[in-house]
Design a protein around this motif. Structure first.
Motif, PDB file in Angstrom:
ATOM      1  N   ILE A   2       0.838  -1.206   0.000  1.00  0.00           N
ATOM      2  CA  ILE A   2       0.000   0.000   0.000  1.00  0.00           C
ATOM      3  C   ILE A   2       0.870   1.251   0.000  1.00  0.00           C
ATOM      4  O   ILE A   2       0.589   2.223  -0.691  1.00  0.00           O
ATOM      5  CB  ILE A   2      -0.963  -0.007   1.191  1.00  0.00           C
ATOM      6  CG1 ILE A   2      -1.955  -1.158   1.038  1.00  0.00           C
ATOM      7  CG2 ILE A   2      -1.690   1.327   1.341  1.00  0.00           C
ATOM      8  CD1 ILE A   2      -2.817  -1.417   2.256  1.00  0.00           C
ATOM      9  N   GLY A   3       1.950   1.227   0.772  1.00  0.00           N
ATOM     10  CA  GLY A   3       2.812   2.388   0.900  1.00  0.00           C
ATOM     11  C   GLY A   3       3.415   2.859  -0.407  1.00  0.00           C
ATOM     12  O   GLY A   3       3.455   4.057  -0.687  1.00  0.00           O
ATOM     13  N   LYS A   4       3.885   1.924  -1.239  1.00  0.00           N
ATOM     14  CA  LYS A   4       4.477   2.297  -2.540  1.00  0.00           C
ATOM     15  C   LYS A   4       3.470   3.052  -3.394  1.00  0.00           C
ATOM     16  O   LYS A   4       3.790   4.073  -4.000  1.00  0.00           O
ATOM     17  CB  LYS A   4       4.936   1.047  -3.291  1.00  0.00           C
ATOM     18  CG  LYS A   4       6.179   0.417  -2.757  1.00  0.00           C
ATOM     19  CD  LYS A   4       6.517  -0.813  -3.590  1.00  0.00           C
ATOM     20  CE  LYS A   4       7.587  -1.638  -2.929  1.00  0.00           C
ATOM     21  NZ  LYS A   4       7.857  -2.877  -3.684  1.00  0.00           N
ATOM     22  N   TYR A   5       2.270   2.538  -3.465  1.00  0.00           N
ATOM     23  CA  TYR A   5       1.223   3.162  -4.272  1.00  0.00           C
ATOM     24  C   TYR A   5       0.834   4.524  -3.689  1.00  0.00           C
ATOM     25  O   TYR A   5       0.669   5.495  -4.422  1.00  0.00           O
ATOM     26  CB  TYR A   5       0.007   2.241  -4.340  1.00  0.00           C
ATOM     27  CG  TYR A   5      -1.101   2.766  -5.209  1.00  0.00           C
ATOM     28  CD1 TYR A   5      -1.022   2.689  -6.599  1.00  0.00           C
ATOM     29  CD2 TYR A   5      -2.232   3.351  -4.650  1.00  0.00           C
ATOM     30  CE1 TYR A   5      -2.044   3.178  -7.403  1.00  0.00           C
ATOM     31  CE2 TYR A   5      -3.252   3.846  -5.441  1.00  0.00           C
ATOM     32  CZ  TYR A   5      -3.156   3.752  -6.815  1.00  0.00           C
ATOM     33  OH  TYR A   5      -4.165   4.249  -7.600  1.00  0.00           O
ATOM     34  N   LEU A   6       0.711   4.592  -2.376  1.00  0.00           N
ATOM     35  CA  LEU A   6       0.340   5.842  -1.721  1.00  0.00           C
ATOM     36  C   LEU A   6       1.385   6.926  -1.968  1.00  0.00           C
ATOM     37  O   LEU A   6       1.042   8.067  -2.291  1.00  0.00           O
ATOM     38  CB  LEU A   6       0.147   5.624  -0.222  1.00  0.00           C
ATOM     39  CG  LEU A   6      -0.234   6.845   0.588  1.00  0.00           C
ATOM     40  CD1 LEU A   6      -1.582   7.406   0.145  1.00  0.00           C
ATOM     41  CD2 LEU A   6      -0.251   6.503   2.075  1.00  0.00           C
TER      42      LEU A   6
END
Length: 136
Positions: free
Chosen positions: A12-16
């Motif tokens: 999730i963090g990469k996309y966020l």
């Protein structure tokens, strides 16, 4: 807005991070293993350590980090899942207090489960009651 993110290298963090940058936000990443990028700062929640420079001019924190859910959830590991998220959030809070940072937002996200873990043919909606209390 300058946003500090934990868990920025996760799914999730990469996309966020990508989406926030596309929308003009400046991102600061807390990581256990630095790769040399100028917006990365080291932290180790187990040792109560964060590089002080990570907090320079931040306005918001998004806390996504925690022990992986991809391990067997023994009674002992459930304690680690819980404490890895809570202790890290408390560490971030204490650093903000130490540096007298007044955040606009502090978002902490983790896996959740409202209805309980069970198998059923019943379709649940937002109005359905809790069916089973469990770890999540």
């Amino acid at each position: 807005m300058k946003i500090l993110i934990t868990g920025a290298t996760g799914l999730i963090g990469k996309y966020l991070v990508q989406k926030l940058k596309e929308n003009g936000h400046e991102i600061v990443i807390l990581t256990r293993k630095k790769t040399g990028k100028p917006n990365e700062f080291q932290w180790n929640p187990d040792q109560n350590f964060i590089e002080d420079a990570a907090f320079e001019n931040i306005e918001a924190i998004i806390h996504l980090a925690g022990a992986t859910i991809a391990k067997r959830w023994t009674k002992e590991y459930k304690k680690e899942l819980y404490s890895s998220r809570i202790n890290a959030a408390n560490l971030l809070k204490s650093y903000c207090e130490k540096h007298q940072i007044k955040l606009k937002s502090f978002i902490s996200a983790s896996g959740i489960n409202y209805y309980g873990t069970f198998t059923s043919d019943e379709i649940l909606t937002e109005n359905s009651p809790i069916k089973k209390l469990d770890f999540l």
